[in-house]
Every structure is written in structure tokens, then in C-alpha cells.
Design a protein around this motif. Structure first.
Motif, PDB file in Angstrom:
ATOM      1  N   GLU A 140       2.298   3.555  -4.328  1.00 14.38           N
ATOM      2  CA  GLU A 140       0.841   2.506  -3.775  1.00 14.38           C
ATOM      3  C   GLU A 140       0.504   1.532  -4.393  1.00 14.38           C
ATOM      4  OE1 GLU A 140      -3.494   3.462  -1.921  1.00 14.38           O
ATOM      5  OE2 GLU A 140      -2.271   5.081  -2.621  1.00 14.38           O
ATOM      6  N   TRP A 198       6.343  11.130  -6.531  1.00 15.75           N
ATOM      7  CA  TRP A 198       6.055  12.348  -5.671  1.00 15.75           C
ATOM      8  C   TRP A 198       6.481  13.691  -5.975  1.00 15.75           C
ATOM      9  CZ3 TRP A 198       7.447  11.759   0.332  1.00 15.75           C
ATOM     10  CH2 TRP A 198       7.412  12.748   1.279  1.00 15.75           C
ATOM     11  N   PRO A 254      -3.311  16.716   3.512  1.00 13.98           N
ATOM     12  CA  PRO A 254      -4.717  16.313   3.134  1.00 13.98           C
ATOM     13  C   PRO A 254      -4.804  15.326   2.226  1.00 13.98           C
ATOM     14  CG  PRO A 254      -4.513  18.668   3.266  1.00 13.98           C
ATOM     15  CD  PRO A 254      -3.315  18.484   2.982  1.00 13.98           C
ATOM     16  N   ALA A 255      -5.723  14.227   2.441  1.00 15.30           N
ATOM     17  CA  ALA A 255      -5.883  12.983   1.589  1.00 15.30           C
ATOM     18  C   ALA A 255      -6.750  13.394   0.442  1.00 15.30           C
ATOM     19  CB  ALA A 255      -6.338  11.745   2.292  1.00 15.30           C
ATOM     20  N   HIS A 256      -6.777  12.746  -0.706  1.00 17.27           N
ATOM     21  CA  HIS A 256      -7.758  12.926  -1.774  1.00 17.27           C
ATOM     22  C   HIS A 256      -9.124  12.863  -1.307  1.00 17.27           C
ATOM     23  CE1 HIS A 256     -10.128  11.407  -5.151  1.00 17.27           C
ATOM     24  NE2 HIS A 256      -9.528  12.364  -5.691  1.00 17.27           N
ATOM     25  N   THR A 282     -10.591  15.144   0.824  1.00 21.13           N
ATOM     26  CA  THR A 282     -10.685  16.045   1.948  1.00 21.13           C
ATOM     27  C   THR A 282     -11.639  17.112   1.655  1.00 21.13           C
ATOM     28  OG1 THR A 282      -8.618  15.233   2.743  1.00 21.13           O
ATOM     29  CG2 THR A 282      -9.684  17.018   3.817  1.00 21.13           C
ATOM     30  N   THR A 308      -5.313  16.450  -5.476  1.00 18.78           N
ATOM     31  CA  THR A 308      -3.946  16.133  -5.194  1.00 18.78           C
ATOM     32  C   THR A 308      -3.296  17.003  -4.154  1.00 18.78           C
ATOM     33  OG1 THR A 308      -3.576  15.330  -7.202  1.00 18.78           O
ATOM     34  CG2 THR A 308      -1.390  15.662  -6.142  1.00 18.78           C
ATOM     35  N   GLY A 311      -8.951  19.849   5.944  1.00 16.26           N
ATOM     36  CA  GLY A 311      -7.940  18.606   6.726  1.00 16.26           C
ATOM     37  C   GLY A 311      -7.289  19.385   8.147  1.00 16.26           C
TER      38      GLY A 311
END
Length: 352
Positions: free
Chosen positions: A19, A224, A298-300, A302, A316, A346
């Protein structure tokens, strides 16, 4: 801090930038990269990490007085980890530490180096040390040697001696990376952090980096895959799996590797001692297994809930090549101490 340039390893075939656009997220097959790293070995591009060097005769004594680790016993070519705390014992900085006999090297999370550099400069006073941002000149690679590697087990030594024994790359490259062609440059420390034989390797950040990786004859792997393996090993990232309220006792991995519970006289030590001897931390960092019913993970940030009650949040979350979706989460202690309890996050069910 120096603005980090994109990694030369992004020029390797199949590379997809992370990112931040600095290092590789993956090289086309992130799940296969995880398996390869465990079974045969891989080179992880971690050149997005910030690097600080400290020189001067009193460098270890000075850092010892500021941080949680017992650093005056750190010998040349040994490495460990340390934390820098607020006056109330909250974790403000985390760094890996390596001393080569003349220089202390600190590497920390991408973007976290600037705050750590400013803190160290403010705490220097009249101490005769030189603190330098070396991010623009040096890059960190993490190398797994794979389950098939036959090199000797690392020496795990009790604090106050460094937690991980390491050696000078130029002196004994074959002892650390058996059978691998490695150039005579930089330094190397052995950590075995990911559950297999693992080393961190600091090398010059220049156009020769792709050639350096090719010489090692190890497959490249991105962030990743690294995140998936570290989550499986319950290893946190500062500022991602921790927040401004985190105290060392909430993070078992760092309490074991970065905190010397018998040393005193550093900022935040009173809180560390009080929690250790008299109380319990309000939260704990745990690993969750998710049911995988939604994509992506789930996103950071959540929320993690128990019934209608929010009891923590995701740090994470990743897709692991064997375990499916797994995550690190900071949960209230009362919830974390119930290993069979089912949580929701999530839109998924999660268990420890």
C-alpha cells in the motif's frame, strides 16, 4: 527521517507493491510464498523499515538507561529487542537492536522511525553519542532457511545477555546461511522469529539489491506472506497490533523478548513492576481463527464483540496458507482468558 525510496526488488518478476509503494506485497502467489518460506526458505523484502544508527562509546549504557532491555550486557554481533515507554508505562516505541562493536543499529516499523529519532535526540542531553537516520542507505531483508535446513540451532540465552546470538556476516557467512552465496557486506542476526530458521540481514540499499537476492538462490516473498507467518507465530507489529494504551504485559511476545523484569531506573519502569507483581494487564493480545465466511479478512480496527458487547479490535488479519483467515486482536482480559469462547468480528465467528 529520510523519505524511503521504492525497493529495487519491486523490479523482480511478478512484484506487486504494498500500500505504501515501498516494498513488495507479493510476487504473484502470496499463499505459495508462505509455504515456500516454511518448507524451503525465502527472502522477505522488509526494506520499508526505518533504520537508525547510534555510535559513541556510551551508546549501550545510554540506551540501557532509556529502555526496557538490559543492554549493557549486549556483546558485539548480538541482537535483541527493546521498548521505550511513556512515564505511565505505555509503549511509545519498539525497536530491534543489533550492536556490531562500534555501532548500535535500531530498526523499527515503517513511519515509526521519525518519532523514535526525535525521542532519542531529545534524550541525548550531553551524552557523547551520534544518532543518524540510516534509512536511505540500508535495507532489511528477512531470510527463512526452511524446515529442511540443517544448520545448528540458535543459541537462546537468558536476559541480561542478548536473547538471540548472532555473528558477523563477513566472518562466518556459511555458518549462518549454509550453502548460500552471500556477499561480504552488511551484518546478519539470527532470530528464528517465524518458527523456522530465520535471520535478519541488513544490506546496502542500492541497485545491487536484486543481484544480492539472486545470489542467495532463495525465492523472494512479500509482506503478505511475512504477515501471515508472524500472525501464526503471534508476533505483533508496533502501531498495528498495539495502540497508544498498550502496556508491555498485554503483549506476551514482547514481554518475553524485549523487557528485563529485574532492571530498574528507566521511564515507565514503575508501571511495569506494579503490573508484574501486583496486578493483571487490562487486555491481552491473542491470535484468532476466523471462520472465513467473508472476504477479504477484517480490516485493521474492526471491532471484536461478545454478544452485544465490544471487547476488543482487530490488529492484523491475513489469509494463511494452511490456517485460513487468522488475526491478532487486543481483547479485554476477561474475554481473552476464555479460550473456548466464540467472538464476532467483521461478520465472522472467531475463536482463539
Amino acid at each position: 527521517m529520510t523519505e524511503t525510496a521504492p525497493s529495487p526488488l519491486l523490479g523482480l518478476p511478478g512484484a506487486v507493491a504494498d500500500e505504501g509503494g515501498i516494498a513488495a506485497w507479493h510476487y504473484g502467489q502470496p499463499l505459495a510464498e508462505q509455504r515456500t518460506a516454511i518448507e524451503r526458505g525465502a527472502v522477505f523484502d522488509r526494506s520499508d523499515r526505518d533504520v537508525i544508527t547510534i555510535t559513541g562509546a556510551p551508546r549501550l549504557e545510554w540506551l540501557h538507561s532509556l529502555s526496557t532491555q538490559h543492554l549493557t550486557s549486549l556483546k558485539p554481533f548480538e541482537g535483541t529487542e527493546t521498548l521505550f515507554l511513556s512515564p505511565t508505562g505505555r509503549i511509545e516505541h519498539h525497536a530491534n537492536v543489533f550492536d556490531d562493536g562500534e555501532t548500535v543499529w535500531l530498526d523499527t516499523e515503517p513511519g515509526a522511525g521519525e518519532a523514535l529519532l526525535k525521542f532519542l535526540q531529545l534524550m541525548k542531553f550531553r551524552t557523547e553519542v551520534d544518532i543518524v537516520d540510516a534509512t536511505g542507505e540500508w535495507a532489511l531483508l528477512t531470510v527463512t532457511l526452511g524446515a529442511e535446513d540443517s544448520s545448528p540451532e540458535p543459541v537462546h540465552q537468558p536476559v541480561p545477555v542478548a536473547k538471540f546470538a548472532a555473528k558477523d556476516l563477513a566472518a562466518v557467512p556459511t555458518a549462518v546461511l549454509p550453502g548460500k552465496a552471500v556477499p561480504d557486506m552488511g551484518w546478519i542476526r539470527r532470530t528464528d522469529a517465524l518458527g523456522v530458521h530465520t535471520v535478519d540481514w541488513m544490506v546496502p540499499r542500492d541497485d545491487s539489491l536484486p543481484g544480492t537476492v539472486e545470489q542467495m538462490e532463495q525465492a523472494p516473498a512479500g509482506s503478505w506472506a511475512f504477515d501471515a507467518l508472524r500472525v501464526a507465530a503471534k508476533l505483533p507489529r508496533f502501531g498495528v497490533d498495539t495502540d497508544e494504551k498498550t502496556v508491555p504485559h498485554e503483549v506476551a511476545a514482547w514481554l518475553a523478548s524485549a523487557v528485563h523484569l529485574d532492571k530498574g531506573c528507566y521511564r515507565g519502569q514503575e508501571t511495569v513492576a506494579k503490573v508484574h507483581h501486583l496486578g493483571q494487564p487490562p487486555r491481552r493480545l491473542v491470535r484468532l481463527h476466523l471462520d472465513g465466511s467473508t472476504e477479504p479478512p477484517p480490516a485493521h480496527g474492526t471491532p471484536v464483540t461478545l454478544g452485544e458487547k465490544e471487547i476488543g479490535s482487530i490488529g492484523t488479519a491475513v489469509q494463511h496458507y494452511e490456517d485460513g483467515q487468522i488475526a491478532l486482536a487486543l481483547l479485554k482480559r476477561s474475554a481473552a482468558e476464555k479460550p473456548d469462547q466464540e467472538f464476532e468480528t467483521g461478520g465472522q465467528t472467531a475463536v482463539q
